[in-house]
Design a protein around this motif. Sequence first.
Motif, PDB file in Angstrom:
ATOM      1  N   SER A   8       0.831  -1.207   0.000  1.00 16.01           N
ATOM      2  CA  SER A   8       0.000   0.000   0.000  1.00 16.01           C
ATOM      3  C   SER A   8       0.864   1.255   0.000  1.00 16.01           C
ATOM      4  N   ILE A   9       1.863   1.283   0.836  1.00 14.70           N
ATOM      5  CA  ILE A   9       2.744   2.444   0.927  1.00 14.70           C
ATOM      6  C   ILE A   9       3.490   2.660  -0.388  1.00 14.70           C
ATOM      7  N   LYS A  10       4.034   1.588  -0.968  1.00 14.91           N
ATOM      8  CA  LYS A  10       4.802   1.707  -2.214  1.00 14.91           C
ATOM      9  C   LYS A  10       3.928   2.158  -3.379  1.00 14.91           C
ATOM     10  N   LEU A  11       2.753   1.554  -3.532  1.00 12.55           N
ATOM     11  CA  LEU A  11       1.900   1.879  -4.675  1.00 12.55           C
ATOM     12  C   LEU A  11       1.311   3.279  -4.581  1.00 12.55           C
ATOM     13  N   ILE A  12       0.905   3.703  -3.390  1.00 15.61           N
ATOM     14  CA  ILE A  12       0.367   5.059  -3.251  1.00 15.61           C
ATOM     15  C   ILE A  12       1.481   6.084  -3.420  1.00 15.61           C
ATOM     16  N   ALA A  13       2.687   5.778  -2.965  1.00 13.51           N
ATOM     17  CA  ALA A  13       3.820   6.686  -3.182  1.00 13.51           C
ATOM     18  C   ALA A  13       4.140   6.804  -4.667  1.00 13.51           C
ATOM     19  N   LYS A  14       3.983   5.718  -5.399  1.00 12.53           N
ATOM     20  CA  LYS A  14       4.300   5.702  -6.833  1.00 12.53           C
ATOM     21  C   LYS A  14       3.222   6.386  -7.672  1.00 12.53           C
ATOM     22  N   HIS A  15       1.947   6.133  -7.383  1.00 11.91           N
ATOM     23  CA  HIS A  15       0.852   6.611  -8.222  1.00 11.91           C
ATOM     24  C   HIS A  15       0.034   7.735  -7.596  1.00 11.91           C
ATOM     25  N   GLY A  16       0.310   8.079  -6.366  1.00 12.44           N
ATOM     26  CA  GLY A  16      -0.484   9.080  -5.662  1.00 12.44           C
ATOM     27  C   GLY A  16      -0.075  10.499  -5.998  1.00 12.44           C
ATOM     28  N   VAL A  17      -0.775  11.436  -5.377  1.00 13.01           N
ATOM     29  CA  VAL A  17      -0.571  12.868  -5.586  1.00 13.01           C
ATOM     30  C   VAL A  17      -0.329  13.503  -4.219  1.00 13.01           C
ATOM     31  N   SER A  18       0.591  14.447  -4.171  1.00 11.44           N
ATOM     32  CA  SER A  18       0.852  15.162  -2.930  1.00 11.44           C
ATOM     33  C   SER A  18      -0.284  16.152  -2.674  1.00 11.44           C
ATOM     34  N   MET A  19      -0.841  16.129  -1.479  1.00  8.89           N
ATOM     35  CA  MET A  19      -1.972  16.984  -1.108  1.00  8.89           C
ATOM     36  C   MET A  19      -1.771  17.520   0.296  1.00  8.89           C
ATOM     37  N   THR A  20      -2.594  18.495   0.637  1.00  2.19           N
ATOM     38  CA  THR A  20      -2.597  19.027   1.999  1.00  2.19           C
ATOM     39  C   THR A  20      -3.793  18.461   2.741  1.00  2.19           C
ATOM     40  N   TYR A  21      -3.521  17.821   3.864  1.00  3.77           N
ATOM     41  CA  TYR A  21      -4.561  17.276   4.728  1.00  3.77           C
ATOM     42  C   TYR A  21      -4.579  18.121   5.985  1.00  3.77           C
ATOM     43  N   LYS A  22      -5.707  18.761   6.265  1.00  2.25           N
ATOM     44  CA  LYS A  22      -5.823  19.604   7.456  1.00  2.25           C
ATOM     45  C   LYS A  22      -6.653  18.876   8.495  1.00  2.25           C
ATOM     46  N   SER A  23      -5.994  18.475   9.576  1.00  3.15           N
ATOM     47  CA  SER A  23      -6.707  17.802  10.655  1.00  3.15           C
ATOM     48  C   SER A  23      -7.242  18.844  11.629  1.00  3.15           C
ATOM     49  N   VAL A  24      -8.468  18.626  12.052  1.00  2.00           N
ATOM     50  CA  VAL A  24      -9.148  19.555  12.951  1.00  2.00           C
ATOM     51  C   VAL A  24      -9.254  18.902  14.334  1.00  2.00           C
ATOM     52  N   ALA A  25      -8.707  19.572  15.318  1.00  2.00           N
ATOM     53  CA  ALA A  25      -8.804  19.098  16.696  1.00  2.00           C
ATOM     54  C   ALA A  25      -9.603  20.114  17.500  1.00  2.00           C
ATOM     55  N   ARG A  26     -10.499  19.618  18.307  1.00  3.42           N
ATOM     56  CA  ARG A  26     -11.306  20.502  19.159  1.00  3.42           C
ATOM     57  C   ARG A  26     -10.837  20.370  20.602  1.00  3.42           C
ATOM     58  N   VAL A  27     -10.590  21.528  21.213  1.00  2.00           N
ATOM     59  CA  VAL A  27     -10.145  21.559  22.595  1.00  2.00           C
ATOM     60  C   VAL A  27     -11.224  22.253  23.415  1.00  2.00           C
TER      61      VAL A  27
END
Length: 117
Positions: A8-27
């Motif tokens: 999974s790691i190898k194939l997504i690294a090979k065929h995937g796209v770099s994106m921004t993932y914004k995680s939302v944490a509530r305090v």
Amino acid sequence: MNNFKTSSIKLIAKHGVSMTYKSVARVVDEVQGTVTQTVTPHTVTMYPRQVVANQYNMPTLVGKEVVQFYLANPPNAFTVTVNDTITYNSINYKVQSWQSHMANGEVCLYRIIAVKG
């Protein structure tokens, strides 16, 4: 060694796209009685797949632009949660649901359903 996770790691690294993932944490501050949101951006490589929502597979998302993202699970600094945001092709997508796929007792892959807007 977990072959599914490694693949999974190898194939997504090979065929995937770099994106921004914004995680939302509530305090929650119980003393002040306030809720604060903290947004943390992460640059990740994911594999996007356009999805057509219909009355059988995703009835609540009919008529919306839906993208399914595959994210391999290396040691991430965040966990996938609903209402996080993914920026793909300069468009923001909001996480509606997600599934984790396990092999040999560890999470190897996330399948994330996100909607434009």
